[in-house]
Every structure is written in C-alpha cells, then in structure tokens.
Write a protein that holds these residues in place. Structure first.
Motif, PDB file in Angstrom:
ATOM      1  N   THR A  61       6.814  -8.100  30.299  1.00 52.34           N
ATOM      2  CA  THR A  61       7.362  -9.425  30.625  1.00 52.34           C
ATOM      3  C   THR A  61       6.211 -10.430  30.593  1.00 52.34           C
ATOM      4  OG1 THR A  61       7.053  -9.107  33.007  1.00 52.34           O
ATOM      5  CG2 THR A  61       9.198  -8.464  32.092  1.00 52.34           C
ATOM      6  N   VAL A  62       6.521 -11.664  30.939  1.00 52.99           N
ATOM      7  CA  VAL A  62       5.508 -12.720  30.917  1.00 52.99           C
ATOM      8  C   VAL A  62       4.306 -12.342  31.779  1.00 52.99           C
ATOM      9  CG1 VAL A  62       5.026 -15.114  31.571  1.00 52.99           C
ATOM     10  CG2 VAL A  62       7.178 -14.538  30.459  1.00 52.99           C
TER      11      VAL A  62
ATOM     12  N   LEU B 143      -6.572 -13.842  26.788  1.00 56.17           N
ATOM     13  CA  LEU B 143      -5.457 -14.747  27.006  1.00 56.17           C
ATOM     14  C   LEU B 143      -4.176 -13.936  27.076  1.00 56.17           C
ATOM     15  CD1 LEU B 143      -6.387 -17.221  24.156  1.00 56.17           C
ATOM     16  CD2 LEU B 143      -6.988 -17.415  26.546  1.00 56.17           C
ATOM     17  N   GLY B 144      -3.180 -14.439  27.787  1.00 61.07           N
ATOM     18  CA  GLY B 144      -1.948 -13.670  27.833  1.00 61.07           C
ATOM     19  C   GLY B 144      -0.681 -14.492  27.947  1.00 61.07           C
ATOM     20  N   LEU B 145       0.321 -14.115  27.197  1.00 59.69           N
ATOM     21  CA  LEU B 145       1.661 -14.677  27.323  1.00 59.69           C
ATOM     22  C   LEU B 145       2.613 -13.709  26.629  1.00 59.69           C
ATOM     23  CD1 LEU B 145       3.256 -17.098  28.403  1.00 59.69           C
ATOM     24  CD2 LEU B 145       3.072 -18.125  26.149  1.00 59.69           C
ATOM     25  N   ASN B 146       3.250 -12.824  27.415  1.00 58.90           N
ATOM     26  CA  ASN B 146       4.108 -11.744  26.923  1.00 58.90           C
ATOM     27  C   ASN B 146       3.316 -10.616  26.274  1.00 58.90           C
ATOM     28  OD1 ASN B 146       6.526 -12.917  27.762  1.00 58.90           O
ATOM     29  ND2 ASN B 146       6.634 -14.154  25.918  1.00 58.90           N
ATOM     30  N   TYR B 147       2.114 -10.895  25.837  1.00 56.10           N
ATOM     31  CA  TYR B 147       1.188  -9.882  25.367  1.00 56.10           C
ATOM     32  C   TYR B 147      -0.209 -10.395  25.693  1.00 56.10           C
ATOM     33  CZ  TYR B 147       0.736 -13.179  21.534  1.00 56.10           C
ATOM     34  OH  TYR B 147       0.555 -14.321  20.809  1.00 56.10           O
ATOM     35  N   VAL B 148      -1.218  -9.560  25.508  1.00 58.91           N
ATOM     36  CA  VAL B 148      -2.568  -9.935  25.909  1.00 58.91           C
ATOM     37  C   VAL B 148      -3.519  -9.721  24.738  1.00 58.91           C
ATOM     38  CG1 VAL B 148      -4.444  -9.438  27.502  1.00 58.91           C
ATOM     39  CG2 VAL B 148      -2.092  -9.299  28.302  1.00 58.91           C
ATOM     40  N   ASN B 149      -4.204 -10.761  24.332  1.00 59.67           N
ATOM     41  CA  ASN B 149      -5.202 -10.666  23.272  1.00 59.67           C
ATOM     42  C   ASN B 149      -6.597 -10.777  23.852  1.00 59.67           C
ATOM     43  OD1 ASN B 149      -3.406 -10.399  21.163  1.00 59.67           O
ATOM     44  ND2 ASN B 149      -3.334 -12.581  20.714  1.00 59.67           N
TER      45      ASN B 149
END
Length: 298
Positions: A144-145, A114-120
């Motif tokens: 960035t996003v 998943l990602g939003l400003n970073y990615v897990n």
C-alpha cells in the motif's frame, strides 16, 4: 496598526517565538508597502531574525518531507508535486531540483530513497553538473502507500511502513524481506535504535511497539494515554519521544528501568514532526499551527 503589530512582533521575539516573529514582520512589510517605509525598530528586529534563521525557498506544492544528507552541506526536501529539492544547509539556497515519483525520503550510507506505493533507491551524486540522482539501484515492494521509510544506522536494513499493514524490514544486501513487524496503524513512523538492533513502530491502539529486527520478536510495549501518530529514538538511545493526535504535549519515555515519562507542554497545537539534534542535547517539534518549539535536554 503598524505600532500594534510591531509590539506583537517584539513580544513574540522576547518569548523566543521566532516563526511567529517572522510571520508578523512579513505581514507588516506587505501591508506597509507603498504607504510607509519600515522604521528603525522594524529593521533592527528583521536583522536579528535573519541572523538566527535560514529560510528555504517556498515549494509550489505542500512539502511532505525534509532530511539532511549527513556528511555534506546539503538538505533534501520533497513535495506533493513529485519534486526533490536540494538546498545548501547554511544559506538555504536552492541548488538543484529534479522531478521524481515519491513523497517520503530516507537518506542512508548507500543513497537516497523515495517511496510511493513502491520504494526506489538512488545513488546520490551531490554537486554533479547534471542530475544529482543516479540510476535506480534497487526497488522494494510495498503493498500500500508508503507512509514512512528509514535506513538502519549502517544502512544494511531498510524499514518500510505501508499504510495499515505490517512494517517490512528489508535486507539491503539481499533485497529480501528480513522481518514482517505486526502493525495495524497508518505507520506514520518507523525508526531504528542507534545500534540498529531494534525497530520502533507506532501502533494505532495507544501503543508504541519495539521489535528485535533479528528475530522479529516484540521486546517492549510503551502504553500511551492517547493515540500516537509519530515517534523517534534519541541519538543516544536513552529516550523515545512521541506525539499524539490532537494533543499539544510532547512525551519523552526512558529506555532503561526504572521507566519514566516526561511531559513537555507547548502552546502551538498538535505535534506534526519531531527531531533531535545529532548530539541528542536538543529536541525540536513542529506543530499544526505552524510553530516550531525547541527544548534543551542537557
């Protein structure tokens, strides 16, 4: 009004416009409730549409991404409210949901991302009695996003498309950046070739860029008449498909000389999503006006 809408619904069905047929039947059912019992013509058409489509439960917030989990009967979707939803692919039944931070999904051999400003990156535990996501196994930085995410076919690499900055290609074993692929666009699409050797990037300046992921060198530039907003490799690697802003046409570009471009027109507005079947014989496009168009490439 009932007869007129039923005529339109049957006309749409005869033109293979399945979504429009469903929308018309829903409208007829809503407006006739309490006044008129739907007749045989309604029930026949409703049963025909139900036998050919599976409807997922509605999201509370607008859906942002949806992906199949290969090798399983599950589909996972995300929405703007920060939820993941797991559905059974055959029935559409919602079987699990979980609140997370992220609106884009990539599914690879090593787990869900998943990602939003970073990615897990999370290990998947489909069917678990508790959470279907394990603890975070890796976190990747994005300046960035995150607009797009994609694993390579063997899940050894991860391409992350930050908004208006170069695409980052991470090595999933070392968790280090392997390549920075130049791009000035919003990066709504990153995609790997079927052999994992090339990465496709949508460039805002009327171009598609194809990079070698080992060297980071630009291998090919595909010139577009308009401004492309999304693109995909075909599963066979024979074609690249793309759609442009404010353009209802889908474009297929061959990957081998002599290069050629095929145009697939449709009548439902700007292309918002593109997907091939696993065997590469079908191409589907989702449009801004709510239509889904499918072409046979056999």
């Amino acid at each position: 009004a009932y007869r007129a809408d039923m005529y339109r619904a049957y006309e749409a069905w005869n033109k293979h416009q399945v979504l429009e047929t469903i929308q018309l039947l829903d409208s007829i059912e809503d407006h006739s409730s309490g006044f008129k019992q739907p007749a045989v013509d309604f029930r026949l058409l409703a049963n025909s549409t139900r036998s050919t489509t599976v409807r997922l439960p509605s999201h509370t917030f607008p859906a942002t991404d949806i992906k199949p989990i290969r090798g399983t009967p599950w589909i996972v979707s995300a929405d703007q409210g920060g939820y993941l939803f797991f559905h059974h692919a055959d029935s559409g039944e919602l079987v699990h949901s979980i609140c997370v931070t992220g609106s884009q999904i990539a599914v690879g051999g090593h787990g869900l991302l998943l990602g939003l400003n970073y990615v897990n990156v999370y290990p998947l535990k489909c069917g678990n009695d508790q959470s279907w996501l394990g603890k975070v196994s890796a976190t990747y930085f994005s300046p960035t996003v995150v607009e797009s995410l994609q694993f390579s076919p063997d899940a050894s690499l991860l391409a992350v498309g930050p908004r208006y900055l170069p695409v980052l290609v991470y090595n999933c074993q070392s968790k280090e950046v392997q390549q920075n692929l130049p791009s000035k666009s919003r990066n709504r699409t990153v995609d790997f070739s079927p052999d994992g050797q090339l990465c496709l990037v949508v460039e805002g300046e009327k171009q598609l860029l194809i990079y070698d992921v080992d060297t980071g060198q630009l291998q090919r530039t595909v010139e577009c008449e308009g401004y492309p907003q999304l693109a995909r490799w075909s599963p066979t690697g024979e074609w690249i498909v793309f759609g442009q802003y404010s353009d209802p046409t889908v474009y297929l570009v061959s990957n081998k000389p002599p290069y050629r471009t095929l145009e697939l027109p449709q009548l439902h507005g700007t292309i918002e999503s593109l997907s091939f079947s696993d065997d590469g014989l079908w191409l589907a496009a989702g449009t801004r006006r709510g239509g889904v168009v499918a072409w046979s490439l056999a």
